[in-house]
Design a protein around this motif. Structure first.
Motif, short mmCIF file in Angstrom:
data_model
loop_
_atom_site.label_atom_id
_atom_site.label_comp_id
_atom_site.label_asym_id
_atom_site.label_seq_id
_atom_site.Cartn_x
_atom_site.Cartn_y
_atom_site.Cartn_z
N THR A 45 -9.48 74.94 -31.89
CA THR A 45 -10.14 75.30 -30.62
C THR A 45 -9.58 74.34 -29.57
OG1 THR A 45 -11.94 73.68 -30.79
CG2 THR A 45 -12.36 75.86 -31.77
N PRO A 46 -9.75 74.64 -28.28
CA PRO A 46 -9.23 73.70 -27.27
C PRO A 46 -9.76 72.28 -27.45
CG PRO A 46 -9.79 75.79 -26.24
CD PRO A 46 -10.27 75.89 -27.68
N ALA A 47 -11.07 72.14 -27.69
CA ALA A 47 -11.64 70.78 -27.84
C ALA A 47 -11.10 70.12 -29.10
CB ALA A 47 -13.16 70.85 -27.88
N ALA A 48 -11.02 70.89 -30.18
CA ALA A 48 -10.55 70.31 -31.45
C ALA A 48 -9.08 69.92 -31.36
CB ALA A 48 -10.79 71.30 -32.59
N GLU A 49 -8.29 70.66 -30.58
CA GLU A 49 -6.88 70.27 -30.40
C GLU A 49 -6.78 68.97 -29.60
OE1 GLU A 49 -4.02 71.58 -31.71
OE2 GLU A 49 -5.07 73.17 -32.79
N HIS A 50 -7.70 68.77 -28.63
CA HIS A 50 -7.72 67.48 -27.90
C HIS A 50 -8.04 66.34 -28.86
CE1 HIS A 50 -7.07 68.60 -23.79
NE2 HIS A 50 -8.07 69.45 -23.77
N ILE A 51 -9.02 66.60 -29.73
CA ILE A 51 -9.40 65.56 -30.71
C ILE A 51 -8.20 65.27 -31.62
CG2 ILE A 51 -10.91 65.03 -32.67
CD1 ILE A 51 -13.11 66.69 -31.23
N ARG A 52 -7.46 66.31 -32.01
CA ARG A 52 -6.27 66.11 -32.85
C ARG A 52 -5.30 65.12 -32.18
NH1 ARG A 52 -3.28 69.14 -36.76
NH2 ARG A 52 -1.11 68.51 -36.70
N ASP A 53 -5.06 65.36 -30.88
CA ASP A 53 -4.14 64.48 -30.16
C ASP A 53 -4.62 63.04 -30.19
OD1 ASP A 53 -2.40 66.44 -29.52
OD2 ASP A 53 -3.17 66.77 -27.49
N VAL A 54 -5.93 62.87 -30.00
CA VAL A 54 -6.48 61.50 -29.99
C VAL A 54 -6.28 60.85 -31.35
CG1 VAL A 54 -8.62 60.15 -29.86
CG2 VAL A 54 -8.20 61.99 -28.20
N VAL A 55 -6.69 61.55 -32.40
CA VAL A 55 -6.74 60.91 -33.73
C VAL A 55 -5.35 60.69 -34.31
CG1 VAL A 55 -7.10 62.97 -35.19
CG2 VAL A 55 -8.23 60.87 -35.76
#
Ligand code: TMP
Length: 215
Positions: A45-55
């Motif tokens: 999802t858009p939010a989960a892809e942002h989290i992926r980038d962070v982690v």
């Protein structure tokens, strides 16, 4: 396809070829006339892809603790499971997810030392412990996979997990094999070094068998 859809996950260590397998399975599903939803974790999802980038992009000099990683993975998972996976299953689709909760059990649990009780609590919160019907675990020796990745990707910079030492990746391998032993009905181990097309044929047959069994 069962009317409640079929939730299949692909798991394994670094460079086992999950993405190639996922693409090959999508092609076979299309040819067979199945509606397939291909997705991945962390992400989807858009939010989960942002989290992926962070982690995956935290600096080596200031790494996240296993608990922080697990919380972020599960924050992404909760969003993904609610908004993408559950609706696709409700539409009766075949959902193929590149990594899911077993990755947290192995990377943050076995690899990072988090207790299985804490991880189980996160699983209840993020996806109501609704584990996949079928999990295909791609397995090979980490040293062989590292050589394969280096010859394929050349100078690509490793992410936060790829950069860990061989001993960590050996623990990851053992962690996945242990889950397969504990849950033989859900998990099947496949040789990641098989030629890609043969691997996809074997995996597709397992999916068809599971779809036919109505689970
Ligand atoms: P990928 O490169 O296979 O897409 O996976 C991204 C990395 O994230 C991989 O090194 C494994 C790691 N990971 C975890 O540590 N915990 C998790 O729950 C998930 C989904 C991935």
């Amino acid at each position: 396809m069962p009317k409640q859809g079929l939730f299949v996950t692909l798991e394994g260590g670094e460079g086992v070829g999950k993405s190639t397998l996922a693409a090959n399975l999508k092609a076979r599903a299309g040819t067979a006339g199945f509606t397939v939803y291909l997705t991945r974790e962390p992400g989807g999802t858009p939010a989960a892809e942002h989290i992926r980038d962070v982690v995956l992009r935290v600096p080596d000099t200031d790494p996240l603790s296993p608990a922080s990683q697990a919380l972020l993975m599960n924050a992404a998972r909760a969003d993904h499971f609610e908004k993408v996976i559950t609706p696709a299953l409700q539409r009766g689709e075949l959902v193929i997810c590149d990594r899911f909760a077993d990755s947290t059990r192995v990377y943050q649990g076995v690899g990072g030392g988090m207790s299985s009780e804490d991880i189980s609590a996160l699983e209840r919160i993020s996806f109501d412990s609704k584990h996949p019907a079928l999990t295909l675990i791609l397995d090979a020796a980490p040293a062989t996979l590292l050589e394969r990745r280096q010859s394929r990707d050349g100078a690509t910079a490793p992410d936060a997990f790829e950069a860990r030492d061989l001993a960590f990746h050996e623990r990851v391998r053992t962690g996945f094999l242990d889950i397969a032993e504990q849950e033989p009905n859900r998990c099947i181990v496949l040789d990641a070094l098989m030629p890609a097309e043969s691997l996809a044929d074997a995996a597709w047959q397992l999916i068809l068998d599971r779809a036919g069994s109505g689970t």
